[in-house]
Design a protein around this motif. Sequence first.
Motif, PDB file in Angstrom:
ATOM      1  N   TRP A  97     -42.235 -14.427  84.597  1.00  0.00           N
ATOM      2  CA  TRP A  97     -43.339 -13.549  84.231  1.00  0.00           C
ATOM      3  C   TRP A  97     -44.604 -13.899  85.006  1.00  0.00           C
ATOM      4  CZ3 TRP A  97     -47.720 -15.670  82.069  1.00  0.00           C
ATOM      5  CH2 TRP A  97     -47.597 -16.967  81.519  1.00  0.00           C
ATOM      6  N   ARG A  98     -44.769 -15.166  85.375  1.00  0.00           N
ATOM      7  CA  ARG A  98     -45.933 -15.552  86.176  1.00  0.00           C
ATOM      8  C   ARG A  98     -45.872 -14.920  87.564  1.00  0.00           C
ATOM      9  NH1 ARG A  98     -44.602 -20.249  83.347  1.00  0.00           N
ATOM     10  NH2 ARG A  98     -46.289 -21.070  82.019  1.00  0.00           N
ATOM     11  N   ALA A  99     -44.688 -14.939  88.163  1.00  0.00           N
ATOM     12  CA  ALA A  99     -44.535 -14.311  89.477  1.00  0.00           C
ATOM     13  C   ALA A  99     -44.757 -12.807  89.394  1.00  0.00           C
ATOM     14  CB  ALA A  99     -43.150 -14.621  90.037  1.00  0.00           C
ATOM     15  N   ALA A 100     -44.318 -12.211  88.284  1.00  0.00           N
ATOM     16  CA  ALA A 100     -44.537 -10.769  88.098  1.00  0.00           C
ATOM     17  C   ALA A 100     -46.028 -10.453  88.026  1.00  0.00           C
ATOM     18  CB  ALA A 100     -43.829 -10.294  86.833  1.00  0.00           C
ATOM     19  N   LEU A 101     -46.784 -11.300  87.342  1.00  0.00           N
ATOM     20  CA  LEU A 101     -48.234 -11.090  87.269  1.00  0.00           C
ATOM     21  C   LEU A 101     -48.887 -11.282  88.629  1.00  0.00           C
ATOM     22  CD1 LEU A 101     -49.176 -12.805  83.866  1.00  0.00           C
ATOM     23  CD2 LEU A 101     -48.867 -10.374  84.345  1.00  0.00           C
ATOM     24  N   MET A 104     -48.391  -8.201  90.500  1.00  0.00           N
ATOM     25  CA  MET A 104     -49.302  -7.174  89.993  1.00  0.00           C
ATOM     26  C   MET A 104     -50.685  -7.312  90.601  1.00  0.00           C
ATOM     27  SD  MET A 104     -48.628  -6.617  85.936  1.00  0.00           S
ATOM     28  CE  MET A 104     -50.067  -5.525  85.882  1.00  0.00           C
ATOM     29  N   GLY A 105     -51.096  -8.563  90.846  1.00  0.00           N
ATOM     30  CA  GLY A 105     -52.426  -8.786  91.407  1.00  0.00           C
ATOM     31  C   GLY A 105     -52.605  -8.119  92.754  1.00  0.00           C
ATOM     32  N   SER A 106     -51.568  -8.153  93.582  1.00  0.00           N
ATOM     33  CA  SER A 106     -51.679  -7.551  94.910  1.00  0.00           C
ATOM     34  C   SER A 106     -51.515  -6.036  94.886  1.00  0.00           C
ATOM     35  CB  SER A 106     -50.632  -8.163  95.851  1.00  0.00           C
ATOM     36  OG  SER A 106     -49.323  -7.927  95.352  1.00  0.00           O
ATOM     37  N   SER A 107     -50.898  -5.518  93.845  1.00  0.00           N
ATOM     38  CA  SER A 107     -50.659  -4.064  93.753  1.00  0.00           C
ATOM     39  C   SER A 107     -51.485  -3.408  92.653  1.00  0.00           C
ATOM     40  CB  SER A 107     -49.168  -3.797  93.489  1.00  0.00           C
ATOM     41  OG  SER A 107     -48.354  -4.350  94.494  1.00  0.00           O
ATOM     42  N   GLY A 108     -52.353  -4.176  91.999  1.00  0.00           N
ATOM     43  CA  GLY A 108     -53.085  -3.658  90.850  1.00  0.00           C
ATOM     44  C   GLY A 108     -54.019  -2.514  91.170  1.00  0.00           C
ATOM     45  N   GLN A 109     -54.794  -2.644  92.269  1.00  0.00           N
ATOM     46  CA  GLN A 109     -55.776  -1.602  92.582  1.00  0.00           C
ATOM     47  C   GLN A 109     -55.128  -0.253  92.889  1.00  0.00           C
ATOM     48  OE1 GLN A 109     -58.432  -2.549  95.778  1.00  0.00           O
ATOM     49  NE2 GLN A 109     -59.601  -0.669  95.580  1.00  0.00           N
ATOM     50  N   PRO A 110     -54.153  -0.178  93.809  1.00  0.00           N
ATOM     51  CA  PRO A 110     -53.528   1.137  94.034  1.00  0.00           C
ATOM     52  C   PRO A 110     -52.814   1.671  92.804  1.00  0.00           C
ATOM     53  CG  PRO A 110     -52.363  -0.604  95.232  1.00  0.00           C
ATOM     54  CD  PRO A 110     -53.640  -1.197  94.750  1.00  0.00           C
ATOM     55  N   MET A 111     -52.278   0.773  91.966  1.00  0.00           N
ATOM     56  CA  MET A 111     -51.615   1.224  90.748  1.00  0.00           C
ATOM     57  C   MET A 111     -52.619   1.857  89.792  1.00  0.00           C
ATOM     58  SD  MET A 111     -49.362  -1.067  88.124  1.00  0.00           S
ATOM     59  CE  MET A 111     -48.931  -0.439  86.494  1.00  0.00           C
ATOM     60  N   VAL A 112     -53.795   1.235  89.639  1.00  0.00           N
ATOM     61  CA  VAL A 112     -54.836   1.800  88.776  1.00  0.00           C
ATOM     62  C   VAL A 112     -55.281   3.158  89.302  1.00  0.00           C
ATOM     63  CG1 VAL A 112     -57.218   1.526  87.989  1.00  0.00           C
ATOM     64  CG2 VAL A 112     -55.663  -0.412  87.893  1.00  0.00           C
ATOM     65  N   LEU A 113     -55.544   3.244  90.600  1.00  0.00           N
ATOM     66  CA  LEU A 113     -55.991   4.509  91.186  1.00  0.00           C
ATOM     67  C   LEU A 113     -54.931   5.594  91.062  1.00  0.00           C
ATOM     68  CD1 LEU A 113     -57.721   3.177  94.437  1.00  0.00           C
ATOM     69  CD2 LEU A 113     -58.817   3.960  92.332  1.00  0.00           C
ATOM     70  N   PHE A 114     -53.652   5.202  91.166  1.00  0.00           N
ATOM     71  CA  PHE A 114     -52.567   6.169  91.064  1.00  0.00           C
ATOM     72  C   PHE A 114     -52.418   6.681  89.638  1.00  0.00           C
ATOM     73  CE2 PHE A 114     -48.138   7.412  90.490  1.00  0.00           C
ATOM     74  CZ  PHE A 114     -47.923   8.212  91.588  1.00  0.00           C
ATOM     75  N   GLU A 115     -52.528   5.788  88.657  1.00  0.00           N
ATOM     76  CA  GLU A 115     -52.286   6.155  87.266  1.00  0.00           C
ATOM     77  C   GLU A 115     -53.511   6.730  86.562  1.00  0.00           C
ATOM     78  OE1 GLU A 115     -49.528   6.143  85.520  1.00  0.00           O
ATOM     79  OE2 GLU A 115     -48.253   5.347  87.111  1.00  0.00           O
ATOM     80  N   LEU A 116     -54.706   6.472  87.088  1.00  0.00           N
ATOM     81  CA  LEU A 116     -55.937   6.851  86.383  1.00  0.00           C
ATOM     82  C   LEU A 116     -56.032   8.339  86.071  1.00  0.00           C
ATOM     83  CD1 LEU A 116     -58.518   5.755  85.162  1.00  0.00           C
ATOM     84  CD2 LEU A 116     -59.648   6.071  87.387  1.00  0.00           C
TER      85      LEU A 116
END
Length: 276
Positions: A97-101, A104-116
Amino acid sequence: MPVRPLTFRELLDVPFALVQANIGALVRLGAAGLVLAEVFVMAVTVGVSTLTEGSDDGIRWAAVLSTVLAAWALRFLLRGATVALGLADVAGRRITWRAALDRMGSSGQPMVLFELPYTLIWTATFLAFALLLDAVPALGWSLLVLLALFGLPFIGRWRARQYVGVPVIFAERADRATAAGRTKLLVAGKEWSLTGVWLAHRGLLLLLMLPLLGLALFITDFSGTRMWTVVTLVTSVTLLFLAFGEMVESATRVVAYLDVRCRREGLDIRIPEQVR
């Protein structure tokens, strides 16, 4: 999971196997997220109750709005973690789960912009129905029933057009615009099939929700119907249901991503070394 084109039944079944394969990491993240989300909801609700001197309307809307915010944060956490865990599992490199987080850190911004945009639309729709149900219950319930009967297939198709966007972001390190274009290309011609999967999982989740509601009513029977007991139970059950539903849906996105890539790009085709 098999890396090949999948049947409709496999699209329904394999996501549960993917969740089960990573159940340890998902339970840890889900439990931690649920506790933090419920603490946030109750802190906001108690704070508003104090400021409004126990106003019923204030408490109700504080609980609703804080639950919406907590649910968004919890779904974002579990969506990113489940997609990261699922893609790694398919690649044969199971991660923690730590590796998964970390991923997420490297993909968090585009994911937020995509889902917003979708989050804002769903939130606005939910609040509009909540206000309508509060002001004119008969009209609100009538519109809700009509939407459930006739509108869900078209809502599902609208979501299906961007269904594999988050896996594209994680697997291909894509930005928001690239992910949007890629997912439209990948799911072209598969929209109604993915809509069927989307609807089937929601029907199943509604059936699974009934035991949770029964448990809440059972606890209420011997704990009484005190306001704070009811608020805690309702918000906790809602967040738990959303957490489980998000794990299943995110795993389905991973499975659908691999399926459409196999169908459109031959991801499952292995070229022998001597031919290269």
